[in-house]
Design a protein around this motif. Structure first.
Motif, PDB file in Angstrom:
ATOM      1  N   SER A 162       0.823  -1.224   0.000  1.00  0.00           N
ATOM      2  CA  SER A 162       0.000   0.000   0.000  1.00  0.00           C
ATOM      3  C   SER A 162       0.851   1.266   0.000  1.00  0.00           C
ATOM      4  O   SER A 162       0.525   2.235  -0.690  1.00  0.00           O
ATOM      5  N   ASN A 163       1.943   1.284   0.755  1.00  0.00           N
ATOM      6  CA  ASN A 163       2.805   2.471   0.753  1.00  0.00           C
ATOM      7  C   ASN A 163       3.418   2.688  -0.629  1.00  0.00           C
ATOM      8  O   ASN A 163       3.547   3.824  -1.092  1.00  0.00           O
ATOM      9  N   ALA A 164       3.809   1.602  -1.267  1.00  0.00           N
ATOM     10  CA  ALA A 164       4.387   1.710  -2.615  1.00  0.00           C
ATOM     11  C   ALA A 164       3.355   2.272  -3.595  1.00  0.00           C
ATOM     12  O   ALA A 164       3.697   3.063  -4.485  1.00  0.00           O
ATOM     13  N   ILE A 165       2.100   1.886  -3.406  1.00  0.00           N
ATOM     14  CA  ILE A 165       1.043   2.421  -4.274  1.00  0.00           C
ATOM     15  C   ILE A 165       0.889   3.929  -4.052  1.00  0.00           C
ATOM     16  O   ILE A 165       0.734   4.697  -5.009  1.00  0.00           O
ATOM     17  N   LEU A 166       0.984   4.369  -2.803  1.00  0.00           N
ATOM     18  CA  LEU A 166       0.911   5.816  -2.538  1.00  0.00           C
ATOM     19  C   LEU A 166       2.026   6.552  -3.284  1.00  0.00           C
ATOM     20  O   LEU A 166       1.800   7.593  -3.909  1.00  0.00           O
ATOM     21  N   VAL A 167       3.233   6.009  -3.212  1.00  0.00           N
ATOM     22  CA  VAL A 167       4.376   6.631  -3.898  1.00  0.00           C
ATOM     23  C   VAL A 167       4.129   6.638  -5.410  1.00  0.00           C
ATOM     24  O   VAL A 167       4.316   7.668  -6.077  1.00  0.00           O
ATOM     25  N   TYR A 168       3.689   5.508  -5.941  1.00  0.00           N
ATOM     26  CA  TYR A 168       3.470   5.411  -7.390  1.00  0.00           C
ATOM     27  C   TYR A 168       2.408   6.409  -7.857  1.00  0.00           C
ATOM     28  O   TYR A 168       2.605   7.116  -8.853  1.00  0.00           O
ATOM     29  N   VAL A 169       1.292   6.453  -7.144  1.00  0.00           N
ATOM     30  CA  VAL A 169       0.176   7.313  -7.575  1.00  0.00           C
ATOM     31  C   VAL A 169       0.583   8.784  -7.509  1.00  0.00           C
ATOM     32  O   VAL A 169       0.385   9.539  -8.473  1.00  0.00           O
ATOM     33  N   ALA A 170       1.185   9.192  -6.399  1.00  0.00           N
ATOM     34  CA  ALA A 170       1.586  10.602  -6.278  1.00  0.00           C
ATOM     35  C   ALA A 170       2.598  10.978  -7.355  1.00  0.00           C
ATOM     36  O   ALA A 170       2.481  12.025  -8.000  1.00  0.00           O
ATOM     37  N   LYS A 171       3.573  10.106  -7.582  1.00  0.00           N
ATOM     38  CA  LYS A 171       4.620  10.418  -8.555  1.00  0.00           C
ATOM     39  C   LYS A 171       4.098  10.355  -9.995  1.00  0.00           C
ATOM     40  O   LYS A 171       4.421  11.208 -10.815  1.00  0.00           O
ATOM     41  N   SER A 172       3.283   9.345 -10.293  1.00  0.00           N
ATOM     42  CA  SER A 172       2.851   9.211 -11.688  1.00  0.00           C
ATOM     43  C   SER A 172       1.870  10.322 -12.057  1.00  0.00           C
ATOM     44  O   SER A 172       1.775  10.692 -13.228  1.00  0.00           O
ATOM     45  N   LEU A 173       1.165  10.883 -11.068  1.00  0.00           N
ATOM     46  CA  LEU A 173       0.281  12.014 -11.351  1.00  0.00           C
ATOM     47  C   LEU A 173       1.004  13.351 -11.198  1.00  0.00           C
ATOM     48  O   LEU A 173       0.402  14.411 -11.353  1.00  0.00           O
ATOM     49  N   GLY A 174       2.299  13.281 -10.867  1.00  0.00           N
ATOM     50  CA  GLY A 174       3.086  14.517 -10.747  1.00  0.00           C
ATOM     51  C   GLY A 174       2.656  15.383  -9.573  1.00  0.00           C
ATOM     52  O   GLY A 174       2.823  16.607  -9.607  1.00  0.00           O
ATOM     53  N   ARG A 175       2.124  14.740  -8.507  1.00  0.00           N
ATOM     54  CA  ARG A 175       1.616  15.510  -7.357  1.00  0.00           C
ATOM     55  C   ARG A 175       2.688  15.652  -6.286  1.00  0.00           C
ATOM     56  O   ARG A 175       2.643  14.977  -5.255  1.00  0.00           O
ATOM     57  N   ASP A 176       3.641  16.558  -6.532  1.00  0.00           N
ATOM     58  CA  ASP A 176       4.685  16.716  -5.523  1.00  0.00           C
ATOM     59  C   ASP A 176       4.240  17.590  -4.357  1.00  0.00           C
ATOM     60  O   ASP A 176       5.029  17.870  -3.451  1.00  0.00           O
ATOM     61  N   ASP A 177       2.950  17.993  -4.378  1.00  0.00           N
ATOM     62  CA  ASP A 177       2.401  18.555  -3.144  1.00  0.00           C
ATOM     63  C   ASP A 177       2.100  17.414  -2.151  1.00  0.00           C
ATOM     64  O   ASP A 177       2.317  17.535  -0.956  1.00  0.00           O
ATOM     65  N   TRP A 178       1.676  16.266  -2.674  1.00  0.00           N
ATOM     66  CA  TRP A 178       1.342  15.126  -1.821  1.00  0.00           C
ATOM     67  C   TRP A 178       2.566  14.279  -1.499  1.00  0.00           C
ATOM     68  O   TRP A 178       2.568  13.511  -0.544  1.00  0.00           O
ATOM     69  N   LEU A 179       3.601  14.356  -2.326  1.00  0.00           N
ATOM     70  CA  LEU A 179       4.875  13.678  -2.033  1.00  0.00           C
ATOM     71  C   LEU A 179       6.003  14.621  -2.429  1.00  0.00           C
ATOM     72  O   LEU A 179       6.558  14.526  -3.518  1.00  0.00           O
ATOM     73  N   PRO A 180       6.333  15.553  -1.519  1.00  0.00           N
ATOM     74  CA  PRO A 180       7.376  16.531  -1.839  1.00  0.00           C
ATOM     75  C   PRO A 180       8.708  15.823  -2.085  1.00  0.00           C
ATOM     76  O   PRO A 180       8.991  14.785  -1.489  1.00  0.00           O
ATOM     77  N   GLU A 181       9.508  16.395  -2.967  1.00  0.00           N
ATOM     78  CA  GLU A 181      10.722  15.716  -3.423  1.00  0.00           C
ATOM     79  C   GLU A 181      12.003  16.269  -2.821  1.00  0.00           C
ATOM     80  O   GLU A 181      13.071  15.720  -3.050  1.00  0.00           O
ATOM     81  N   THR A 182      11.933  17.360  -2.039  1.00  0.00           N
ATOM     82  CA  THR A 182      13.168  17.842  -1.428  1.00  0.00           C
ATOM     83  C   THR A 182      13.616  16.810  -0.387  1.00  0.00           C
ATOM     84  O   THR A 182      12.778  16.162   0.255  1.00  0.00           O
ATOM     85  N   PRO A 183      14.942  16.635  -0.237  1.00  0.00           N
ATOM     86  CA  PRO A 183      15.436  15.525   0.588  1.00  0.00           C
ATOM     87  C   PRO A 183      14.842  15.466   1.992  1.00  0.00           C
ATOM     88  O   PRO A 183      14.386  14.410   2.427  1.00  0.00           O
ATOM     89  N   ALA A 184      14.829  16.597   2.709  1.00  0.00           N
ATOM     90  CA  ALA A 184      14.382  16.556   4.110  1.00  0.00           C
ATOM     91  C   ALA A 184      12.883  16.258   4.204  1.00  0.00           C
ATOM     92  O   ALA A 184      12.445  15.533   5.106  1.00  0.00           O
ATOM     93  N   VAL A 185      12.105  16.796   3.284  1.00  0.00           N
ATOM     94  CA  VAL A 185      10.650  16.594   3.365  1.00  0.00           C
ATOM     95  C   VAL A 185      10.284  15.189   2.885  1.00  0.00           C
ATOM     96  O   VAL A 185       9.447  14.508   3.489  1.00  0.00           O
ATOM     97  N   ALA A 186      10.939  14.730   1.837  1.00  0.00           N
ATOM     98  CA  ALA A 186      10.713  13.349   1.384  1.00  0.00           C
ATOM     99  C   ALA A 186      11.076  12.355   2.490  1.00  0.00           C
ATOM    100  O   ALA A 186      10.385  11.350   2.701  1.00  0.00           O
ATOM    101  N   ALA A 187      12.143  12.653   3.211  1.00  0.00           N
ATOM    102  CA  ALA A 187      12.550  11.777   4.319  1.00  0.00           C
ATOM    103  C   ALA A 187      11.515  11.820   5.442  1.00  0.00           C
ATOM    104  O   ALA A 187      11.195  10.788   6.046  1.00  0.00           O
ATOM    105  N   ALA A 188      10.980  13.011   5.720  1.00  0.00           N
ATOM    106  CA  ALA A 188       9.956  13.122   6.770  1.00  0.00           C
ATOM    107  C   ALA A 188       8.713  12.308   6.393  1.00  0.00           C
ATOM    108  O   ALA A 188       8.100  11.660   7.246  1.00  0.00           O
ATOM    109  N   VAL A 189       8.349  12.330   5.125  1.00  0.00           N
ATOM    110  CA  VAL A 189       7.227  11.491   4.663  1.00  0.00           C
ATOM    111  C   VAL A 189       7.574  10.014   4.857  1.00  0.00           C
ATOM    112  O   VAL A 189       6.780   9.229   5.373  1.00  0.00           O
ATOM    113  N   GLN A 190       8.789   9.649   4.463  1.00  0.00           N
ATOM    114  CA  GLN A 190       9.213   8.238   4.587  1.00  0.00           C
ATOM    115  C   GLN A 190       9.112   7.763   6.035  1.00  0.00           C
ATOM    116  O   GLN A 190       8.727   6.623   6.292  1.00  0.00           O
ATOM    117  N   ARG A 191       9.466   8.625   6.963  1.00  0.00           N
ATOM    118  CA  ARG A 191       9.396   8.223   8.371  1.00  0.00           C
ATOM    119  C   ARG A 191       8.002   7.715   8.729  1.00  0.00           C
ATOM    120  O   ARG A 191       7.852   6.709   9.424  1.00  0.00           O
TER     121      ARG A 191
END
Lengths: 204, 204
Positions: free
Chosen positions: A66-95
């Motif tokens: 399910s987590n992988a699906i969240l990553v796939y959907v956000a990235k494939s739709l280009g929604r970097d508001d829902w999965l920000p790509e800057t290192p620190a924020v992406a890491a905070a999401v990963q946590r």
């Protein structure tokens, strides 16, 4: 159109469905009959060796977890508001995705597996683990409306389903006022779809 | 210079240290004395509310959770070979980070917590969970040298420490020949640092 293999009582499947719906991504739901063991059939195991829902199929691409699906959907739709790509924020999401796969699975999701699906876990240990992680999440949400970066992200989606359904596993949420307010904020988002409630104790 | 708060017997800490070393990122190791409870001190809890190692500090940025550290390090060093950014491949990596936080934590990492740290988990259940996930990983590695995209990624790093140390928790790896070959491939990578072995049964 994307296909989501799901079961309405799986919080992992709801997690995936919730993001698809929040992002307005057209998708078809494919019911997997867990009671009949369809998730362990040869056909389903070809999609996901782990024999678990959800699975997302998008053309030739097959995504399990399910987590992988969240990553796939956000990235494939280009929604970097829902999965920000800057290192620190992406890491905070990963946590929080790690918490969803770890502490949440071992706490409230397991507590609900005991009452709803008859799983043979240690009740006391599971309830205690649930309160330990809920206390930490409540503290985290005391300072911010959302888990990461002050805006809704896939971190919030990853945690919603099993926290909102924790009372089905006899995990009382009433002491966690910041968590309750956060659940209400998610439920007020455009496109929100609820996680189907179960009559506790009903074998499904 | 980045600082990694760690303990040499924590597989989660080794996971973070291994990536820093494989990527040649200069870093300082800060020892956290788990035996003395330093990870539960007020000072440490300011870094990580969860009271766990590892924590990475890079200037003003503080990252908790070993998987989150992998994401941060790969992204901040611009290493999209180790964390590819295309939606399907990023999702495939995420799947294994979920396994690291979920099945691996509840399987081989817990089995080792029993023998090395005296954790009171159900031995039989933990060993059985360990073999269930190892069997799946072995099947996955029967078709490819690496977990994702035919090249080493943070997915391999996330799984290495607790699989390589599984025998310390009485989880026998000898039946998993593809896993054993994969461990050896990781150990042959430039910059590899081993995870410190413990005399099993020695309280630490």
């Amino acid at each position: 159109m994307m296909k989501l293999y799901h079961h309405p009582l799986s919080g992992h499947a709801h997690r995936a469905r919730l993001l698809l719906s929040l992002l307005g991504a057209e998708h078809e739901l494919v019911f997997v009959d867990l009671q009949k063991g369809e998730h362990k059939s040869a056909e389903f195991l070809k999609l996901n060796r782990f024999g678990q829902v959800p699975v997302l199929v998008d053309g030739e691409t097959v995504i399990s977890d399910s987590n992988a699906i969240l990553v796939y959907v956000a990235k494939s739709l280009g929604r970097d508001d829902w999965l920000p790509e800057t290192p620190a924020v992406a890491a905070a999401v990963q946590r929080w995705l790690s918490v969803a796969a770890g502490e949440l699975a071992r706490g409230p999701a397991s507590a609900r597996l005991i009452t709803v699906f008859g799983a043979k876990f240690d009740v006391e240990d599971t309830i205690q683990r649930s309160h330990a992680i809920l206390k930490l999440i409540n503290e985290e949400l005391s300072a911010s409306d959302w888990l990461v970066a002050g805006q809704p992200t896939i971190a919030d989606v990853a945690l919603y389903s099993y926290i909102s359904s924790a009372p089905e596993g006899n995990v009382d949420l009433s002491a966690y006022k910041h968590v309750l307010a956060w659940l209400a904020r998610i439920e007020a988002l455009p496109g929100f779809v609820p996680f189907q409630k179960t009559a506790v104790g009903l074998a499904v």
